[in-house]
Design an enzyme around this catalytic site. Sequence first.
Site, mmCIF file in Angstrom:
data_model
loop_
_atom_site.group_PDB
_atom_site.id
_atom_site.type_symbol
_atom_site.label_atom_id
_atom_site.label_comp_id
_atom_site.label_asym_id
_atom_site.label_seq_id
_atom_site.Cartn_x
_atom_site.Cartn_y
_atom_site.Cartn_z
ATOM 1 N N SER A 153 -46.004 -27.490 -27.036
ATOM 2 C CA SER A 153 -44.774 -27.641 -27.827
ATOM 3 C C SER A 153 -43.615 -27.873 -26.885
ATOM 4 C CB SER A 153 -44.495 -26.361 -28.615
ATOM 5 O OG SER A 153 -43.953 -25.371 -27.765
ATOM 6 N N ASP A 154 -42.510 -28.408 -27.386
ATOM 7 C CA ASP A 154 -41.290 -28.372 -26.592
ATOM 8 C C ASP A 154 -40.752 -26.936 -26.650
ATOM 9 O OD1 ASP A 154 -39.158 -28.993 -24.984
ATOM 10 O OD2 ASP A 154 -38.540 -30.769 -26.095
ATOM 11 N N TYR A 155 -39.719 -26.706 -25.867
ATOM 12 C CA TYR A 155 -39.179 -25.358 -25.639
ATOM 13 C C TYR A 155 -38.796 -24.671 -26.958
ATOM 14 C CZ TYR A 155 -36.610 -21.995 -22.690
ATOM 15 O OH TYR A 155 -36.169 -20.874 -22.033
#
Length: 709
Positions: free
Chosen positions: A262-264
């Site tokens: 996932s992104d942050y």
Amino acid sequence: MEDRKLRELLDDMTLEEKVDQLVQLNGSFFGKADVLTGPDAKFHMKEGRPLRTGSVLGEHGAARLKALQEKMTAAQPHHIPALFMADVIHGYKTAFPVPIALGSSFNPALAERVSAAAAREAAAAGLHVTFSPMADLVHDSRWGRCMESTGEDPWLNARMAEAMVRGFQGDDIALKGRLASCVKHFAAYGAVQAGRDYNVTELSEHTLFEDYLVSYRAAVKAGVRLVMTAFNTIDRRPCTTSRRLLRDILRDDMGFEGVVISDYSAIEETISHGTSLDHRDAARQAMEAGCDIDMMSPCYLHHVEDLIREGVLPESLLDEAVLRVLQLKNDLGLFENPCKDASEEDEQALHFCEAHQALSREAAEETTVLLKNEGILPLSEGQKIVVAGSLAEDPGMTGSWAVFADTSRTVTLRMALEELYPDADLSFFASDDISDVLLAEAAKADAVILALGENQKKTGESMSLSMIELPDNQKRLFDAVHAVNPHTVTVLFGGRPLAVPGIAEKTEALVEAWLPGSCGCYALADILFGRVNPSGRLSMSLPWCTGQLPISYAAFQTGRPKPAANGFVPFTSNYMDVPNTPLYPFGYGLSYGRCVYSPVELDTDTLTKGGSIRASITVTNEGSIPLREAVQLYIRDLHASVVRPVRQLKGVNKVTLAPGETQVVTFVIEEPMLRFYDADMHFVSEPGRFTVWVGHDSLTDNSADFTLE
Ligand code: NOJ
């Protein structure tokens, strides 16, 4: 380790151990050196658990990561090494030109070399994975992350993405100096509405598949090992929990077998999107969608184990994700060599080494774009030259995604000019304020260089603008200088195309320098003084004004196209106040000297499926200095069952020509290049007439027609 042993290892792991492999924490959980601090409050982690997690974000440095790896492998019950990942997008200690600039080189081989150099430096610093390439197509320079993209064209972005993947990974990610590459942000993050970062996207199926997915697909085909999800929504679903995107498209259609991250905190953010009820629901949806690693959110950490124990998620789903992470670790050779290439000696030898400084400079020679020249360039050392504008001495030339760059060693424009042209009569006024002394000096000068635009703090993640025009003080500075001396050379710095219509009209020369990296200003200075012939071409159109956004050369013809008349034509598709076309389009860029193209010739005017057409031109350097010419191939499908762009880039061949030299450049056109998604989303070509252009840029009228049977 043999692959089959990974399965045995997996079978021996507890549920908690498995979940930990899917959790990525940043350095704040680990303190510095060998002192471990308590876990971040929001994550409520038991003391010691951070050390057992599977990967770490953003920590770097050989000594630091060797010490951390030792602790993590010791703490993990099966001594599974951790993965160290970070953003090494356009350089580690040595910053290379930002990706939007690399796109402007129109030279994928250069992007490959730059990525390989970045990988060597980062691998020595103990890193295993880079969050690059960023392959998001973009048409809207309000979005601050244009800087990280290679631009507006699917074909060019695809070539750049695959070149970067090759550069980072080489043939074998276990080899010294190689990193695993993570393409991002899947998908279509560059289409955020109104250019506002983190906003939603609204795309037709055709636009998604035909334009936006192309570059990620190319990265997957090139063997990229990880894919990062995007913050935005597609079809009203956050990408991070979109089963359709991550399973149906990425895995089933594109055939991706690596790790999805996932992104942050993007899994947790699906709660803000309003599509997950809470952390548990977000964890369930992301797992079901096929997101393997949860970057910096507590969702997997707190809930995946319970979801499995309660039978909400099958354990096979967890196993599948963990196995992918273990496989990546194994392919990097970490089970045998947990610190991989981390080496203080290699850091010393490689970081900001002379070869990489030279490459940073060489790259900027090809990424700088000359947009206008009424003969004022190149400058000569005998001239009196005034340099104005704060960016002339701004060290913020490296761009915000070479996060670890040694900015203390960045070469500014002033430093480059003074070092390389010591005999030139140069005076500097590195301020955006107008002063009497500046104007008095400018009035006496043979030429005034104005350094305008943005430094690296003004572009990048979250740096969206509603207006892409220059700030008022820079416009006033230009006008005041121009009023006393019209012989101006305007250099634009920045990570996005800015709108400079008034300046472009008045200035005698305009140079798009982007953010050229650690040593790129040497290249800029050499271009200004003519030691280097510029060869960059715009990777994104430079619009007239914000109101033209989003804009692309590959527009669609409407039912009421504007006739080829000057000015506004009522009841046709145009604006009353600005043209439809940008100030400078994609592919545009000038050189010194004269480059002459012959008419394009086709070896046959009929293409059959399985056959090919050779489209050739001769290109001649009629100037007196060597020339690099990015010869471009565009094609238009003149009649089809769905509307087709007015032209689309299908090939680039960057050639080098000695003075007086002529070369024949040939492109091979085959039927698969003419395919598109029809109304039923079948990827097909349709028989009929096509126009092919071969020329200097997307405006070229050097064309011929052919028929596809
Ligand atoms: C957020 C950014 O969107 C992404 O590009 C980056 O890789 C991660 N943060 C990690 O730093």
